[in-house]
Write a protein that holds these residues in place. Structure first.
Motif, mmCIF file in Angstrom:
data_model
loop_
_atom_site.group_PDB
_atom_site.id
_atom_site.type_symbol
_atom_site.label_atom_id
_atom_site.label_comp_id
_atom_site.label_asym_id
_atom_site.label_seq_id
_atom_site.Cartn_x
_atom_site.Cartn_y
_atom_site.Cartn_z
ATOM 1 N N MET A 162 0.742 -9.681 14.152
ATOM 2 C CA MET A 162 -0.575 -9.117 13.921
ATOM 3 C C MET A 162 -0.676 -8.545 12.504
ATOM 4 N N ARG A 163 0.392 -7.942 12.045
ATOM 5 C CA ARG A 163 0.404 -7.404 10.679
ATOM 6 C C ARG A 163 0.209 -8.534 9.668
ATOM 7 N N ALA A 222 -1.129 -11.457 10.164
ATOM 8 C CA ALA A 222 -2.462 -12.033 10.304
ATOM 9 C C ALA A 222 -3.510 -11.176 9.603
ATOM 10 N N ASN A 223 -3.416 -9.865 9.764
ATOM 11 C CA ASN A 223 -4.381 -8.976 9.118
ATOM 12 C C ASN A 223 -4.211 -8.954 7.606
ATOM 13 N N LEU A 224 -2.972 -9.032 7.137
ATOM 14 C CA LEU A 224 -2.750 -9.085 5.694
ATOM 15 C C LEU A 224 -3.323 -10.373 5.106
ATOM 16 N N LEU A 261 2.551 -15.711 7.535
ATOM 17 C CA LEU A 261 2.065 -15.776 8.912
ATOM 18 C C LEU A 261 2.782 -16.881 9.679
ATOM 19 N N ALA A 277 -5.900 -12.042 6.336
ATOM 20 C CA ALA A 277 -7.356 -11.887 6.335
ATOM 21 C C ALA A 277 -7.806 -10.988 5.182
ATOM 22 N N GLU A 278 -7.055 -9.898 4.953
ATOM 23 C CA GLU A 278 -7.394 -9.008 3.841
ATOM 24 C C GLU A 278 -7.264 -9.727 2.510
ATOM 25 N N LYS A 279 -6.209 -10.526 2.373
ATOM 26 C CA LYS A 279 -5.993 -11.268 1.131
ATOM 27 C C LYS A 279 -7.144 -12.239 0.872
#
Length: 488
Positions: A367-368, A370-372, A299, A374-376
């Motif tokens: 954004m990709r 950031a979402n990865l 990120l 958060a998922e992690k």
């Protein structure tokens, strides 16, 4: 021409010098590896090496030989140490770290200027051959303006590569530990099945003799014979599984040739007296998971790349051209020389490409990432909870078989022996109870194996280096199939 050469050297020398000084951290052959070795040593308590020349390779091979020579029966800690010294895939991961260091080193160096020299104006025979000499030095000043951002991006990628190498090291250590547990448990199952085979052979031989005297029907004899045949097949399958499990361990340790003459113990260690409490395992995982740190750096690198794209949205190539022109003329047998300086600026006019598409791609990449991340973070919490749940539950299951099931089966066998000696029960009832006890022991061995595997999965759940191998439903299904297949 001498003046041109001096001009080129004058421009090139400070650029090269600046690059070398700034990139000193990345130029070392083991750049970043000490951090990897220290980080993984705190988790594995083992040494790892980065082999980059023949002497280091010989030293590592000598260490492996020494570890193998200590004992023919390989314990789990020795197996992990050999894998960290000898696994070639791990060395490939360290090479990737070196490649990233080279990229970071390259980013600290300025772009080489482009030098062009030409001549114009051919003279008539007898006159001066070259009338005009033109020279030009071109450099990308936009690259100079964004130099610090390029270096910071490369440095972030380098730190990512360090963490990735650390994750690979932990993964090799955890996989080796699992492979050792699997191999030892497989050979322990083989031993239990061989004991059951001996009991079945005795029952089959007795059935044959009773059949000869007419005391047992042919159907009864066939049942005993088919059990022996099926058990022989199960034993052969278990032996094959044990050999393949040992081969998996061999691959992870990187052994071949004469080094294959090693053995693993015939039984797993006993269960510990109690389990380790991990009430804060989620917080530990969020604080220590190296793959989560990799996602954070991803990120960060994406954000820096976005900033760079924004800075160069309208102008992607901005070059300054500096040079000279030397002109010689012959007039009345007198040579006149004029030197004229030249400065030009070249850039693309954003008429058609205004950089909006590149900005959009950068935004989506951010954004990709950031979402990865958060998922992690969500997955890390879940994996930590699952690992501890499996560890705690498998301990209870293994202890149940050890403390309840096997003792009860032993008691049944003892009582059966007493009734047999009192001529109350027959030989086949005694043999049946003995076989049931052996099956319970097989289930106990598998339960103990599952506990030690779950204990091994705790470290990857907290520090990284391995994913959960199966869901709870898959583990339950595997356990059911194991029970249906005779406990192995």
């Amino acid at each position: 021409m001498i003046g041109t050469r001096k001009l080129i050297l004058a421009l090139a020398f400070p650029l090269a010098l600046s690059g070398c000084v700034t990139g000193a951290e990345y130029s070392r052959k083991e750049a970043g590896f000490i951090s990897v070795a220290n980080k993984t040593a705190t988790v594995t308590a083992k040494e790892t090496v980065w082999i980059q020349n023949r002497n280091q390779a010989r030293s590592a091979a000598a260490q492996v030989k020494s570890l193998l020579a200590r004992t023919r029966t390989l314990d789990v800690e020795t197996a992990v140490q050999i894998a960290l010294l000898n696994n070639k895939g791990l060395q490939a991961a360290y090479a990737d770290l070196g490649d990233s260091a080279a990229d970071a080193w390259q980013s600290t160096m300025f772009l080489n200027p482009t030098v062009s020299i030409g001549t114009t104006g051919m003279g008539a025979p007898g006159l001066e051959a070259f009338k005009t000499i033109e020279g030009m030095i071109t450099t990308n000043i936009l690259a100079l303006a964004t130099k610090n951002r390029d270096i910071s991006i490369a440095d972030t990628r380098f730190r990512q590569a360090q963490l990735t190498a650390a994750v690979k090291t932990l993964q090799v250590a955890a996989d080796t530990r699992r492979a050792w547990i699997g191999a030892v448990a497989s050979w322990e199952n083989v031993g239990q099945l061989q004991r059951a085979q001996a009991t079945a052979d005795a029952a089959s031989e007795l059935a044959e003799k009773l059949g000869e005297t007419g005391a047992m029907t042919k159907g009864g004899q066939a049942r005993e014979h088919v059990f022996v045949a099926e058990l022989a097949g199960e034993t052969a399958k278990a032996r094959l599984s044990a050999r393949l499990a040992k081969e998996e361990l061999t691959r992870l340790m990187g052994l071949w040739g004469t080094d294959l003459d090693y053995q693993v113990p015939n039984g797993l260690p006993p269960l510990p007296k109690s389990v380790v409490r991990r009430d804060t395992i989620e917080a530990e995982a969020l604080r220590n998971r190296i793959d989560l740190q990799v996602a954070k750096l991803e990120l960060e690198a994406t954000a820096r790349s976005y900033s760079l794209t924004e800075a160069t949205r309208y102008v992607t190539d901005l070059e300054i051209l500096t040079g000279f022109e030397t002109e010689r003329e012959i007039e009345d047998d007198e040579t006149k020389t004029r030197i004229t300086a030249q400065v030009e600026l070249e850039f693309a006019i954003p008429i058609f490409d205004t950089g909006k598409a590149r900005m959009r791609k950068s935004e989506l990449a951010y954004m990709r990432a950031a979402n990865l991340l958060a998922e992690k973070a969500v997955n890390v919490r879940s994996e930590a909870r699952s690992a501890y749940e499996a560890y705690r539950s498998n301990y209870d299951i293994a202890r149940h078989y050890r403390n309840s099931v096997v003792p009860l089966r032993t008691k049944v066998e003892e009582e059966s022996l007493l009734t047999y000696n009192g001529m109350i029960s027959n030989t086949f009832e005694l043999l049946t109870d003995t076989r049931d006890k052996i099956n319970s022991i097989l289930l106990s061995v598998n339960a103990k194996r599952d506990f030690w595997l779950a204990e091994t999965d705790l470290a990857p759940a907290i520090y990284g280096g391995g994913a959960m191998k199966a869901s709870a439903e898959t583990e339950v299904a595997a356990a059911s199939e194991s029970s249906a297949g005779g406990g192995h």
